[in-house]
Design an enzyme around this catalytic site. Structure first.
Site, PDB file in Angstrom:
ATOM      1  N   ASN A 105      10.644  42.195  79.312  1.00 55.28           N
ATOM      2  CA  ASN A 105      10.563  42.072  77.855  1.00 55.28           C
ATOM      3  C   ASN A 105      10.983  40.666  77.444  1.00 55.28           C
ATOM      4  O   ASN A 105      11.303  39.829  78.295  1.00 55.28           O
ATOM      5  CB  ASN A 105      11.425  43.151  77.172  1.00 55.28           C
ATOM      6  CG  ASN A 105      12.877  43.060  77.595  1.00 55.28           C
ATOM      7  OD1 ASN A 105      13.545  42.069  77.318  1.00 55.28           O
ATOM      8  ND2 ASN A 105      13.370  44.077  78.282  1.00 55.28           N
ATOM      9  N   LYS A 124       0.224  43.361  97.057  1.00 50.32           N
ATOM     10  CA  LYS A 124      -0.414  43.153  95.751  1.00 50.32           C
ATOM     11  C   LYS A 124      -1.533  44.184  95.557  1.00 50.32           C
ATOM     12  O   LYS A 124      -2.375  44.370  96.451  1.00 50.32           O
ATOM     13  CB  LYS A 124      -0.980  41.729  95.695  1.00 50.32           C
ATOM     14  CG  LYS A 124      -1.580  41.410  94.348  1.00 50.32           C
ATOM     15  CD  LYS A 124      -2.161  40.004  94.309  1.00 50.32           C
ATOM     16  CE  LYS A 124      -2.927  39.828  93.004  1.00 50.32           C
ATOM     17  NZ  LYS A 124      -3.739  38.629  93.006  1.00 50.32           N
ATOM     18  N   LYS A 167      24.633  57.171  72.160  1.00 50.52           N
ATOM     19  CA  LYS A 167      25.230  56.458  73.307  1.00 50.52           C
ATOM     20  C   LYS A 167      26.706  56.805  73.471  1.00 50.52           C
ATOM     21  O   LYS A 167      27.303  56.541  74.510  1.00 50.52           O
ATOM     22  CB  LYS A 167      25.090  54.946  73.128  1.00 50.52           C
ATOM     23  CG  LYS A 167      23.662  54.444  73.015  1.00 50.52           C
ATOM     24  CD  LYS A 167      23.056  54.153  74.357  1.00 50.52           C
ATOM     25  CE  LYS A 167      21.628  53.661  74.199  1.00 50.52           C
ATOM     26  NZ  LYS A 167      20.988  53.358  75.470  1.00 50.52           N
TER      27      LYS A 167
HETATM   28  N1  CTP Z   1      20.931  50.255  77.628  1.00 53.02           N
HETATM   29  C1  CTP Z   1      21.423  50.427  78.896  1.00 53.02           C
HETATM   30  N2  CTP Z   1      20.644  50.991  79.861  1.00 53.02           N
HETATM   31  C2  CTP Z   1      19.392  51.390  79.582  1.00 53.02           C
HETATM   32  C3  CTP Z   1      18.865  51.207  78.284  1.00 53.02           C
HETATM   33  C4  CTP Z   1      19.671  50.633  77.337  1.00 53.02           C
HETATM   34  O1  CTP Z   1      22.578  50.060  79.151  1.00 53.02           O
HETATM   35  N3  CTP Z   1      18.656  51.936  80.532  1.00 53.02           N
HETATM   36  C5  CTP Z   1      21.803  49.687  76.602  1.00 53.02           C
HETATM   37  C6  CTP Z   1      21.404  48.327  76.080  1.00 53.02           C
HETATM   38  O2  CTP Z   1      22.026  47.292  76.812  1.00 53.02           O
HETATM   39  C7  CTP Z   1      21.887  48.385  74.651  1.00 53.02           C
HETATM   40  C8  CTP Z   1      21.729  49.839  74.276  1.00 53.02           C
HETATM   41  O3  CTP Z   1      21.741  50.551  75.516  1.00 53.02           O
HETATM   42  O4  CTP Z   1      23.261  48.096  74.560  1.00 53.02           O
HETATM   43  C9  CTP Z   1      20.507  50.177  73.491  1.00 53.02           C
HETATM   44  O5  CTP Z   1      19.365  49.871  74.167  1.00 53.02           O
HETATM   45  P1  CTP Z   1      17.917  50.191  73.577  1.00 53.02           P
HETATM   46  O6  CTP Z   1      16.927  49.857  74.643  1.00 53.02           O
HETATM   47  O7  CTP Z   1      17.748  49.523  72.264  1.00 53.02           O
HETATM   48  O8  CTP Z   1      18.033  51.713  73.346  1.00 53.02           O
HETATM   49  P2  CTP Z   1      17.426  52.895  74.091  1.00 53.02           P
HETATM   50  O9  CTP Z   1      18.517  53.758  74.553  1.00 53.02           O
HETATM   51  O10 CTP Z   1      16.476  52.445  75.102  1.00 53.02           O
HETATM   52  O11 CTP Z   1      16.704  53.661  72.921  1.00 53.02           O
HETATM   53  P3  CTP Z   1      15.205  53.522  72.343  1.00 53.02           P
HETATM   54  O12 CTP Z   1      14.318  53.165  73.493  1.00 53.02           O
HETATM   55  O13 CTP Z   1      14.951  54.826  71.781  1.00 53.02           O
HETATM   56  O14 CTP Z   1      15.255  52.445  71.317  1.00 53.02           O
END
Ligand code: CTP
Length: 405
Positions: A213, A292, A350
């Site tokens: 990303n 690949k 969370k």
């Molecule tokens: N995070 C994490 N491990 C993951 C996904 C997320 O530790 N596998 C942590 C990120 O570092 C951030 C928080 O969780 O602090 C939120 O991440 P985000 O990707 O925005 O949330 P998601 O739980 O993935 O929720 P959604 O995809 O529904 O937005």
């Protein structure tokens, strides 16, 4: 960056080849907003001219205690009374030996002796040959200088002008500036072990492709730097980003979410604060191909299966250590819309006391951001500013929460 704005620094140069770095330091201090008054010993002027330092600092350089420019002819008093710090860079072995004896036979040592001990800190950046640095006399002098209240910076390690290799190089200009910033930052995280994740993760599809990303890691790195300036011991688990490691921080590079998870779960047991700033990929290909993946001529895309990555933050937040309040967890939410509602819901999901929301598309890769701090009581905005400033404010905020945690 005006992080040293308003600081009045007397920059003292003593004799050593590292004087060439003092020119860069002078420039960096001025760029950071400090007012710099340079004082040079006679030996320093053998290595670099006062003209250079005058041009870089914007002020005439003082080299003699008999300088008639001062009305009362007391440069050693006048200069030190106006200073927020005296920074000696380079500090030669000889000059440090003089200081411990309170010798004052030229302007710079005289000024160091005459400085008000309680209000004008003395900061030394030693520079010398490795044998001189390692010599018991020098080490004894450094210990005595510290006991006398001076702040003696570390030395760097590497190739020396004399052709030898070892400890004793003067820190680089940017490293000294970092040390000064830390010196003037209130030590609100002293004694805290802060673990931070930053950047994206990369989930391999095959040896040459993957999904990732747009996270640049800048916010997480800025938080790591601010936490270190505030006195914390900081470990930064970084996804694939091309950012330099902030000074004084232990960095662990990882690529995938699984690697990030392994690193974090191994370290969380020693942390007192965990800040999950990484944009962790939610899914990874169920199996990365060994070779690949080639087009098969059918015109169809390959059938790809994904599995969910472990939720690193949720796992740490539900650990015994966090539940017993020995570990304070902070999550981030990168959203594209409805920030308040989504961040509020995410905080509850969370299980963290603080969640920091931001709008992903308007901050990824940029140098500024705006944050929304969401806790059990409600939300507070940190309006758009540089990531450096927001990181400092976030660290202040976390420190206040820790005192009540
Ligand atoms: N995070 C994490 N491990 C993951 C996904 C997320 O530790 N596998 C942590 C990120 O570092 C951030 C928080 O969780 O602090 C939120 O991440 P985000 O990707 O925005 O949330 P998601 O739980 O993935 O929720 P959604 O995809 O529904 O937005």
């Amino acid at each position: 960056m005006n992080d040293l704005h308003g600081k009045r620094i007397v920059l003292g140069l003593t004799g050593g080849i590292a004087c060439y770095k003092a020119a860069e330091l002078c420039r960096s201090l001025v760029k950071a907003g400090a007012q710099v008054q340079v004082v040079m010993t006679e030996a320093a002027a053998q290595f670099i001219t006062p003209v250079t330092l005058q041009a870089l600092s914007g002020h005439p350089v003082y080299t003699s205690q008999w300088d008639a420019r001062e009305g009362n002819n007391m440069a050693h008093i006048n200069l030190s009374r106006e200073a927020d710090a005296i920074v000696i860079a380079p500090a030669s072995a000889d000059f440090m030996a003089k200081l411990i004896h309170g010798k004052a036979d030229e302007l710079l040592s005289l000024m160091c002796l005459a400085r008000p001990l309680q209000t004008v800190p003395l900061i030394l950046a030693p520079a010398m040959n490795r044998e001189m640095w390692a010599h018991p006399a020098t080490q004894r002098n450094v210990a005595q200088l510290k006991a006398d209240g001076a702040h003696v910076l570390d030395v760097g390690q590497g190739d020396q002008a004399c052709g030898e290799t070892g400890d004793g190089r003067m820190l680089e200009a940017d490293e000294i500036v970092e040390e000064l910033l830390a010196f003037w930052t209130p030590q609100v995280l002293k004694g805290q072990q802060v673990l931070i994740t930053a950047g994206p993760t990369y989930e391999a599809i095959d040896p040459v492709r993957g999904i990732t990303n747009l996270s640049s890691g800048k916010m997480g790195f800025a938080i790591a730097r601010a936490a270190r300036h505030a006195g914390a011991e900081v470990t930064l688990v970084a996804g694939p980003v091309s950012l330099p490691t902030p000074r004084g921080i232990k960095r662990i590079d990882v690529r995938s979410a699984l690697q990030m998870n392994d690193a974090v779960q191994g370290l969380a047991g020693h942390a007192s604060v965990f800040i999950a700033a990484a944009a962790v990929a939610d899914w990874r290909p169920a199996a990365a191909a060994d070779h690949k993946i080639k087009k098969d001529g059918s015109g169809d895309a390959p059938d790809m299966k994904f599995v969910e990555n472990p939720d690193i933050l949720a796992q740490v937040a539900h650990s015994e250590r966090a539940q017993k309040r020995q570990l304070f967890c902070v999550g981030f939410a990168a959203e594209s819309h409805d920030l308040l509602a989504l961040a509020t819901a995410k905080r509850a999901r969370k299980g963290v006391p603080l969640l920091v929301g931001n709008i992903g598309p308007s901050t990824f890769g940029q140098d500024d951001n705006a944050l929304l701090l969401v806790d059990a009581q409600g939300a507070k905005e940190l309006p758009r500013d540089t990531k450096t400033k927001l990181a400092q404010d976030l660290i202040q905020d976390i420190a206040q929460r820790l005192s009540k945690h």
